[in-house]
Scaffold this motif. Structure first.
Motif, PDB file in Angstrom:
ATOM      1  N   GLY A   1       0.803  -1.210   0.000  1.00 20.21           N
ATOM      2  CA  GLY A   1       0.000   0.000   0.000  1.00 20.21           C
ATOM      3  C   GLY A   1       0.837   1.262   0.000  1.00 20.21           C
ATOM      4  O   GLY A   1       0.576   2.182  -0.788  1.00 20.21           O
TER       5      GLY A   1
ATOM      6  N   SER B   1      -1.935   5.698   2.142  1.00 18.91           N
ATOM      7  CA  SER B   1      -2.227   4.359   1.646  1.00 18.91           C
ATOM      8  C   SER B   1      -1.512   3.361   2.535  1.00 18.91           C
ATOM      9  O   SER B   1      -0.348   3.546   2.886  1.00 18.91           O
ATOM     10  CB  SER B   1      -1.754   4.227   0.198  1.00 18.91           C
ATOM     11  OG  SER B   1      -2.039   2.954  -0.329  1.00 18.91           O
TER      12      SER B   1
ATOM     13  N   GLU C   1      -5.273  -0.608   1.091  1.00 20.24           N
ATOM     14  CA  GLU C   1      -4.857  -0.457  -0.304  1.00 20.24           C
ATOM     15  C   GLU C   1      -3.935  -1.599  -0.714  1.00 20.24           C
ATOM     16  O   GLU C   1      -4.001  -2.099  -1.839  1.00 20.24           O
ATOM     17  CB  GLU C   1      -4.157   0.883  -0.478  1.00 20.24           C
ATOM     18  CG  GLU C   1      -5.071   2.104  -0.335  1.00 20.24           C
ATOM     19  CD  GLU C   1      -5.428   2.445   1.098  1.00 20.24           C
ATOM     20  OE1 GLU C   1      -6.360   3.246   1.297  1.00 20.24           O
ATOM     21  OE2 GLU C   1      -4.780   1.894   2.028  1.00 20.24           O
ATOM     22  N   GLY C   2      -3.081  -2.034   0.215  1.00 24.72           N
ATOM     23  CA  GLY C   2      -2.222  -3.176  -0.069  1.00 24.72           C
ATOM     24  C   GLY C   2      -3.010  -4.448  -0.288  1.00 24.72           C
ATOM     25  O   GLY C   2      -2.667  -5.269  -1.147  1.00 24.72           O
TER      26      GLY C   2
END
Length: 514
Positions: free
Chosen positions: A121, A296, A300-301
């Motif tokens: 992320g 992030s 997001e990862g």
């Protein structure tokens, strides 16, 4: 394809909804947070209480309704649980209740898996270089440490020093006492010793912090300085001096006084205290001078890892550590705005040739060359709003387009250069330009002058100019053009736009065809 990622954290449940499509890349559609504190009281008991579980399930039901309304298919909803649920003895009871009441299957991930997702992320939001960065994510139950550069990861660690855990274990007074601070500092130092030793042996250039605690600290610093704390903080930074001023102001306060502070999330009034003590120790132990903020992180990862496994997604996102997120982000913004790609790339190519040829006159380094390229690629995206005043619309879109990997000052330079590719030149009367530092205004002067001419030399949108050579004759500057066809239309347009660069470089400019 739309994907939703839900992070069942110790302090809060978060969901992000994104859309992945060719050209446009990953675009955030919506995000939501509910600070239900599922780990409340569970740090010592290792049991999730019934009230917290009910609140958590209610939050997840709301998340699923929102995901459905945003067009996310149920099979594209990811849900990962971290520290508090990971350690709870009644973990399976909670997960089964979630599945029975919502149909959602939650995966409990290890601390190292959490660190890996955080790395994915952060790497997608902040540009990494050749030097190594220390990344850290402050959660409620754990803190993840990653040491990595653009080639890959050298360290992944997860330590049980999250802010909710530390608050419950060490802080019993309001305001926090000197003895409690000392105990926390000693505990943090002991838990971080292996990461500190790794950083010393590998060599760390800077730190990147993700999580709500880091963003809250950054917003509080901005508020103390009288700077607007709204909007994205991605790739912004705060210095050790700035942080220490905040630390000295907040630590002596009780919760009633902290609650009045602007920039502080109401639900972090107590959690911010161990958070500040932790960040203070990170500054000291890793000998850092500034910390960059990433907006992030884990969620997001999770999305990036999922898309990596899912055709027809573009596999480079997780597989290629060399991924240039700055260029990718700029191009994605162009695609989202329906850019004329061929025209923009031609203007960028001419701009860079001019920058190189004029280097002895302008004296700007390669960092500004890179920003010129992004400005040239995005100079015309304002036509997405309207042709009229599209240069101003381009500036607005760039400033608010959530470009990844750029600091706020870099984004402002790119936006200002695009703003002045036509019409009036830079002026102190324009707030966006006047707000820049003096050295950045100088750069915008030069870069916008170059971009104006490059845009004129592509006036016919026929990619006529193959190369451009700058010859400084002292009394004048000659720009020699190699073209495919007669360049009368291009020279006519460039002549109309050259006056600003003439002013900046103190040279009259003349065009010649080779």
């Amino acid at each position: 394809m739309r994907v939703a990622a839900i992070d069942l954290g110790t302090n809060s449940f978060h969901m992000v909804i994104v859309e992945d499509s060719p050209g446009k890349g990953i675009v955030e559609i919506d995000r939501v947070k509910d600070m239900i504190c599922i780990g409340r009281g569970s740090i010592s008991t290792k049991m999730l209480d019934d009230g917290s579980m009910r609140e958590g399930i209610a939050a997840l039901k709301n998340f699923l309704v929102l995901a459905s309304q945003q067009g996310v298919e149920r099979e594209n909803i990811l849900a990962f649980a971290t520290s508090a649920i990971r350690e709870a003895k009644n973990q399976q009871d909670f997960l089964q209740r979630v599945r029975d009441e919502t149909g959602l299957k939650v995966k409990v991930i290890s601390g190292l898996e959490e660190a890996e997702f955080i790395y994915y992320g952060v790497r997608n939001a902040v540009a990494l270089g050749e030097g190594y960065d220390l990344m850290f994510d402050i959660g409620g139950g754990s803190v993840e440490f990653i040491i990595a550069n653009k080639q890959g990861v050298r360290l992944l660690e997860s330590r049980k020093i999250g802010v909710a855990r530390m608050l419950e274990r060490f802080i019993g007074h309001d305001p926090v006492t000197a003895h409690e601070i000392k105990l926390l500092e000693q505990f943090f130092a002991a838990e971080m010793v292996s990461a500190v030793e790794a950083a010393e042996s590998i060599g760390v250039d800077r730190a990147i912090a993700s999580s709500g605690t880091a963003e809250n600290i950054a917003r509080m610093i901005r508020s103390m300085q009288g700077i607007d704390s709204e909007g994205s903080l991605n790739s912004s930074c705060f210095t050790r001096t700035e942080f220490e001023a905040l630390y000295r102001a907040v630590i002596p306060l009780g919760s009633v006084e902290r609650r009045k502070m602007t920039g502080l999330d109401e639900k972090r009034v107590d959690l911010i205290v161990p958070g500040l003590i932790l960040v203070n120790m990170i500054f000291r132990l890793f000998n850092l001078q500034e910390i960059v903020v990433s907006d992030s992180s884990l969620r997001e990862g999770m999305v990036l890892h999922y898309l990596q496994q899912c055709p027809p997604s573009r596999p480079r996102r997780c597989a290629d550590p060399e991924l240039d997120i700055r260029m990718e982000s700029a191009r994605e913004l162009g695609f989202r705005c329906g850019w004329n790609q061929a025209h923009s790339e031609q203007v960028a190519r001419i701009s860079l040739q001019m920058f190189d040829g004029l280097a002895p006159l302008h004296g700007l380094d390669g960092h500004y060359r890179e920003l010129l390229e992004y400005s040239a690629l995005l100079h015309n995206i304002g036509t997405f709003i309207s042709i009229s005043s599209h240069h101003k619309h381009s500036q607005y879109i760039i400033l608010n387009g959530e470009l990844r990997g750029f600091s706020p000052s870099e984004t402002a330079i790119i936006a200002n250069v695009a703003r002045y590719h036509r019409k009036s030149p830079p002026s102190d009367k324009h707030p966006g330009y006047a707000f820049l530092k003096a050295k950045h205004r100088t750069a915008v002067d030069v870069l916008s002058g170059i971009l104006r001419i490059a845009n004129g030399l592509e006036r016919g949108h026929r990619r006529n100019v193959e190369s451009i050579e700058a010859v400084d004759e002292g009394s004048r500057l000659v720009l020699r053009l190699t073209t495919k066809f007669d360049p009368d239309i291009e020279i006519w347009a460039a002549d109309q736009l050259k006056s600003w660069l003439e002013t900046v470089l103190l040279r009259p400019i003349q065009f010649e065809r080779v």
